[in-house]
Scaffold this active site. Structure first.
Site, short mmCIF file in Angstrom:
data_model
loop_
_atom_site.label_atom_id
_atom_site.label_comp_id
_atom_site.label_asym_id
_atom_site.label_seq_id
_atom_site.Cartn_x
_atom_site.Cartn_y
_atom_site.Cartn_z
N GLU A 208 0.81 -1.22 0.00
CA GLU A 208 0.00 0.00 0.00
C GLU A 208 0.84 1.28 0.00
OE1 GLU A 208 -2.25 -3.39 0.76
OE2 GLU A 208 -0.67 -2.67 2.10
N VAL B 113 9.48 -6.16 4.36
CA VAL B 113 8.95 -7.43 3.88
C VAL B 113 9.99 -8.49 4.25
CG1 VAL B 113 8.07 -8.71 1.91
CG2 VAL B 113 7.87 -6.21 1.94
N ILE B 114 9.55 -9.48 5.03
CA ILE B 114 10.46 -10.53 5.49
C ILE B 114 10.10 -11.83 4.77
CG2 ILE B 114 11.23 -11.86 7.50
CD1 ILE B 114 10.56 -9.37 9.22
N HIS C 181 5.29 -15.34 -2.04
CA HIS C 181 4.62 -14.06 -1.80
C HIS C 181 5.64 -12.93 -1.64
CE1 HIS C 181 2.44 -11.13 0.85
NE2 HIS C 181 1.54 -11.31 -0.10
#
Length: 163
Positions: free
Chosen positions: A67, A90-91, A97
């Site tokens: 977002e 982001v891990i 994904h």
């Protein structure tokens, strides 16, 4: 030199410029809040340390890193902003994904910058694990949020120079 041995947020060799008068928005993801909160602190402190005024810094929270794209786009509808800093984390998980999100966020942020012809700074950590993220959010490798603030200042000043 390997990043494992280096604080990446050392700007002592750079002439950053003065942020006084720059209006900067920071769009920050709520997902992985411990990490993104530390990135936000680094970004705000970096801007203030280089002369930005608190009233010229707008912080907007969005649900996640994906977002950040639409958050930056919405913010830049207000033409008074000189730059937008996008902060997220982001891990890597067990599925692909991670790859899709990282790729989409990188391309999306670049597209927003081109659409508005304004600096939109990629301050998104893309790490294998939480420890790596913490190391880059105020840990042993510095604070990527502060790095993003320095980048925003430099790019906004460059943009003003060549208007």
């Amino acid at each position: 030199m390997s990043s494992s041995l280096k604080n990446l947020s050392d700007f002592s060799h750079l002439e950053v410029g003065h942020a006084a008068g720059l209006k900067v928005a920071i769009v920050v993801a709520q997902w992985n809040a411990q990490i993104t909160g530390a990135l936000l602190d680094g970004a705000v402190n970096g801007l203030l340390q280089h002369g930005a005024q608190e009233h010229d810094i707008e912080v907007v929270q969005v649900p996640g890193s994906y977002e950040l794209i639409s958050g930056a786009d919405i913010i830049l509808r207000d033409e008074s902003f000189d730059a937008v800093i996008c902060l997220g984390c982001v891990i890597q998980g067990e599925t692909r994904h991670f790859d899709f999100i990282c790729d989409a966020v990188g391309h999306g942020i670049a597209n927003v910058a081109l659409k508005y012809n304004k600096p939109v700074i990629f301050g998104v950590l893309t790490t294998d694990n939480e420890e790596q993220a913490l190391d880059r959010a105020g840990g042993k490798h510095g604070n990527k949020g502060e790095e993003a603030a320095i980048t925003a200042i430099q790019m906004a000043l460059l943009s003003h120079k060549y208007r």
